[in-house]
Design a protein around this motif. Sequence first.
Motif, short mmCIF file in Angstrom:
data_model
loop_
_atom_site.label_atom_id
_atom_site.label_comp_id
_atom_site.label_asym_id
_atom_site.label_seq_id
_atom_site.Cartn_x
_atom_site.Cartn_y
_atom_site.Cartn_z
N SER A 61 30.02 33.46 40.06
CA SER A 61 30.86 33.93 40.59
C SER A 61 32.24 34.62 40.45
CB SER A 61 30.98 32.80 41.56
OG SER A 61 31.67 31.55 41.64
N ILE A 62 33.16 34.98 41.69
CA ILE A 62 34.42 35.50 41.05
C ILE A 62 34.64 34.96 41.23
CG2 ILE A 62 35.71 37.32 41.19
CD1 ILE A 62 33.32 39.31 41.85
N LYS A 63 35.93 33.67 40.78
CA LYS A 63 37.35 33.40 40.83
C LYS A 63 38.76 33.89 41.02
CE LYS A 63 39.45 29.06 39.91
NZ LYS A 63 39.47 28.59 38.90
N LEU A 64 39.11 34.01 42.27
CA LEU A 64 40.12 34.68 41.75
C LEU A 64 41.65 33.68 41.83
CD1 LEU A 64 40.56 36.20 45.46
CD2 LEU A 64 39.65 37.60 43.08
N VAL A 65 42.61 34.70 40.51
CA VAL A 65 43.46 33.44 39.98
C VAL A 65 44.51 34.33 40.35
CG1 VAL A 65 42.22 32.72 38.93
CG2 VAL A 65 42.82 34.48 37.45
N GLU A 66 46.29 33.72 40.10
CA GLU A 66 47.25 34.76 40.11
C GLU A 66 47.38 35.10 39.08
OE1 GLU A 66 52.07 33.44 40.97
OE2 GLU A 66 50.42 32.22 41.73
N LYS A 67 48.06 36.05 39.14
CA LYS A 67 48.03 37.15 37.83
C LYS A 67 49.59 36.90 36.92
CE LYS A 67 48.79 41.55 35.66
NZ LYS A 67 48.72 42.68 35.89
N ARG A 68 49.48 36.34 35.61
CA ARG A 68 50.57 36.14 35.73
C ARG A 68 51.51 37.63 34.44
NH1 ARG A 68 48.15 30.96 34.31
NH2 ARG A 68 48.00 29.56 36.05
#
Length: 80
Positions: A61-68
């Motif tokens: 699945s796709i997991k969205l994470v905050e871009k750093r």
Amino acid sequence: MEYSELGRQVAQLRKEKAWSQQQLADYAAISRPTLSAFENGRSGEIGLRKLLVILDLLGLSIKLVEKRSRPTLEDLLDEQ
């Protein structure tokens, strides 16, 4: 992650399941040439819905994470 890297990972997981490109393409309702181009980084967008179907078939699945702006130590270790 680069789009071409995603295609390579899909190819690797497909091979681990001992599926041919034709089998995965049939399951995902796309053409084998489209899947081949995606796996080899030669295609444009295949579409989010099709990508989600492919990932689901492979158990992902796709997991969205905050871009750093800079990678953390954990990010760098995860890449190894």
